[in-house]
Design a protein around this motif. Structure first.
Motif, PDB file in Angstrom:
ATOM      1  N   VAL A   1      56.157  92.624  75.711  1.00 20.62           N
ATOM      2  CA  VAL A   1      55.044  93.516  76.075  1.00 20.62           C
ATOM      3  C   VAL A   1      55.476  94.458  77.180  1.00 20.62           C
ATOM      4  O   VAL A   1      55.159  95.642  77.165  1.00 20.62           O
ATOM      5  CB  VAL A   1      53.804  92.688  76.490  1.00 20.62           C
ATOM      6  CG1 VAL A   1      52.742  93.569  77.103  1.00 20.62           C
ATOM      7  CG2 VAL A   1      53.253  91.947  75.296  1.00 20.62           C
ATOM      8  N   ALA A   2      56.215  93.947  78.149  1.00 22.56           N
ATOM      9  CA  ALA A   2      56.690  94.793  79.240  1.00 22.56           C
ATOM     10  C   ALA A   2      57.673  95.836  78.719  1.00 22.56           C
ATOM     11  O   ALA A   2      57.674  96.985  79.171  1.00 22.56           O
ATOM     12  CB  ALA A   2      57.340  93.937  80.320  1.00 22.56           C
ATOM     13  N   ALA A   3      58.500  95.463  77.759  1.00 24.54           N
ATOM     14  CA  ALA A   3      59.471  96.411  77.209  1.00 24.54           C
ATOM     15  C   ALA A   3      58.772  97.503  76.407  1.00 24.54           C
ATOM     16  O   ALA A   3      59.235  98.642  76.364  1.00 24.54           O
ATOM     17  CB  ALA A   3      60.481  95.685  76.335  1.00 24.54           C
ATOM     18  N   ALA A   4      57.665  97.170  75.777  1.00 23.14           N
ATOM     19  CA  ALA A   4      56.960  98.152  74.972  1.00 23.14           C
ATOM     20  C   ALA A   4      56.264  99.204  75.828  1.00 23.14           C
ATOM     21  O   ALA A   4      56.062 100.329  75.393  1.00 23.14           O
ATOM     22  CB  ALA A   4      55.938  97.460  74.069  1.00 23.14           C
ATOM     23  N   SER A   5      55.899  98.844  77.047  1.00 24.91           N
ATOM     24  CA  SER A   5      55.198  99.799  77.888  1.00 24.91           C
ATOM     25  C   SER A   5      56.141 100.859  78.466  1.00 24.91           C
ATOM     26  O   SER A   5      55.778 102.019  78.571  1.00 24.91           O
ATOM     27  CB  SER A   5      54.462  99.074  79.009  1.00 24.91           C
ATOM     28  OG  SER A   5      55.398  98.411  79.835  1.00 24.91           O
ATOM     29  N   LYS A   6      57.337 100.442  78.834  1.00 26.21           N
ATOM     30  CA  LYS A   6      58.293 101.408  79.390  1.00 26.21           C
ATOM     31  C   LYS A   6      59.701 100.996  78.991  1.00 26.21           C
ATOM     32  O   LYS A   6      60.144  99.896  79.270  1.00 26.21           O
ATOM     33  CB  LYS A   6      58.184 101.439  80.912  1.00 26.21           C
ATOM     34  CG  LYS A   6      59.066 102.499  81.516  1.00 26.21           C
ATOM     35  CD  LYS A   6      58.833 102.655  82.975  1.00 26.21           C
ATOM     36  CE  LYS A   6      59.580 103.888  83.399  1.00 26.21           C
ATOM     37  NZ  LYS A   6      60.338 103.846  84.518  1.00 26.21           N
TER      38      LYS A   6
ATOM     39  N   PRO B   1      67.512 104.787  76.450  1.00 31.90           N
ATOM     40  CA  PRO B   1      67.080 105.974  75.694  1.00 31.90           C
ATOM     41  C   PRO B   1      66.872 105.675  74.210  1.00 31.90           C
ATOM     42  O   PRO B   1      65.986 106.268  73.573  1.00 31.90           O
ATOM     43  CB  PRO B   1      68.212 106.978  75.878  1.00 31.90           C
ATOM     44  CG  PRO B   1      69.139 106.422  76.873  1.00 31.90           C
ATOM     45  CD  PRO B   1      68.777 105.014  77.135  1.00 31.90           C
ATOM     46  N   ILE B   2      67.626 104.746  73.651  1.00 24.91           N
ATOM     47  CA  ILE B   2      67.453 104.390  72.251  1.00 24.91           C
ATOM     48  C   ILE B   2      66.109 103.688  72.049  1.00 24.91           C
ATOM     49  O   ILE B   2      65.386 103.961  71.091  1.00 24.91           O
ATOM     50  CB  ILE B   2      68.613 103.483  71.760  1.00 24.91           C
ATOM     51  CG1 ILE B   2      69.956 104.176  71.956  1.00 24.91           C
ATOM     52  CG2 ILE B   2      68.406 103.073  70.324  1.00 24.91           C
ATOM     53  CD1 ILE B   2      70.129 105.443  71.165  1.00 24.91           C
ATOM     54  N   GLN B   3      65.767 102.802  72.998  1.00 22.43           N
ATOM     55  CA  GLN B   3      64.469 102.137  72.920  1.00 22.43           C
ATOM     56  C   GLN B   3      63.340 103.151  73.023  1.00 22.43           C
ATOM     57  O   GLN B   3      62.341 103.060  72.313  1.00 22.43           O
ATOM     58  CB  GLN B   3      64.329 101.113  74.041  1.00 22.43           C
ATOM     59  CG  GLN B   3      65.150  99.876  73.863  1.00 22.43           C
ATOM     60  CD  GLN B   3      64.995  98.925  75.045  1.00 22.43           C
ATOM     61  OE1 GLN B   3      64.482  99.315  76.103  1.00 22.43           O
ATOM     62  NE2 GLN B   3      65.435  97.693  74.873  1.00 22.43           N
TER      63      GLN B   3
ATOM     64  N   LYS C   1      59.155 107.262  67.959  1.00 23.03           N
ATOM     65  CA  LYS C   1      59.029 107.341  66.498  1.00 23.03           C
ATOM     66  C   LYS C   1      57.888 106.473  65.987  1.00 23.03           C
ATOM     67  O   LYS C   1      57.163 106.856  65.071  1.00 23.03           O
ATOM     68  CB  LYS C   1      60.338 106.935  65.813  1.00 23.03           C
ATOM     69  CG  LYS C   1      61.406 107.985  65.899  1.00 23.03           C
ATOM     70  CD  LYS C   1      60.983 109.189  65.102  1.00 23.03           C
ATOM     71  CE  LYS C   1      62.059 110.255  65.155  1.00 23.03           C
ATOM     72  NZ  LYS C   1      61.672 111.443  64.409  1.00 23.03           N
ATOM     73  N   ILE C   2      57.722 105.289  66.578  1.00 23.37           N
ATOM     74  CA  ILE C   2      56.617 104.421  66.169  1.00 23.37           C
ATOM     75  C   ILE C   2      55.276 105.071  66.492  1.00 23.37           C
ATOM     76  O   ILE C   2      54.354 105.066  65.676  1.00 23.37           O
ATOM     77  CB  ILE C   2      56.735 103.041  66.850  1.00 23.37           C
ATOM     78  CG1 ILE C   2      57.900 102.281  66.247  1.00 23.37           C
ATOM     79  CG2 ILE C   2      55.445 102.250  66.705  1.00 23.37           C
ATOM     80  CD1 ILE C   2      58.158 100.954  66.880  1.00 23.37           C
TER      81      ILE C   2
END
Length: 107
Positions: free
Chosen positions: A23-28, A32-34, A40-41
């Motif tokens: 969840v933390a990774a999805a917020s920020k 650069p690839i992430q 794109k999502i």
């Protein structure tokens, strides 16, 4: 010796840490690839609003429409029929003959 109860608790804690990290990774995104992947999502989510196909050509949309019409004919759909709704059933009470208690008993 580790008991199954302790082992189950450790698994639950590990899943909780992984979920929190995701969840933390999805917020920020720090990579650069992430960040590109997340962009794109989000772009795909905006394009697919309303249940439309993303990037579909007119021939694909025409084929989809013809397949849906074929399914409607096959399974009883038609104009104004919502094929995604669960069907409603109506059961009528059967008409039973009353028992005649006054009839003479047979010997």
């Amino acid at each position: 010796m580790i008991t199954p109860k302790v082992l189950c608790g450790l698994r639950a804690a590990r899943v909780s840490v992984i979920a929190t990290r995701n969840v933390a990774a999805a917020s920020k995104a720090s990579d650069p690839i992430q960040q590109l992947f997340l962009d794109k999502i989000r772009e795909y989510k905006q394009q697919s609003a309303g249940g439309k196909l993303v990037g579909a050509s007119p021939t694909v949309e025409k084929e989809l429409k013809s397949e849906l019409e074929k399914l409607e004919r096959q399974f009883g759909g038609g104009q104004g029929v919502d094929m995604t709704a669960f069907p409603t059933f109506k059961f009528e009470e059967p008409k039973l003959d009353p028992i005649n208690e006054q009839a003479p008993a047979k010997k």
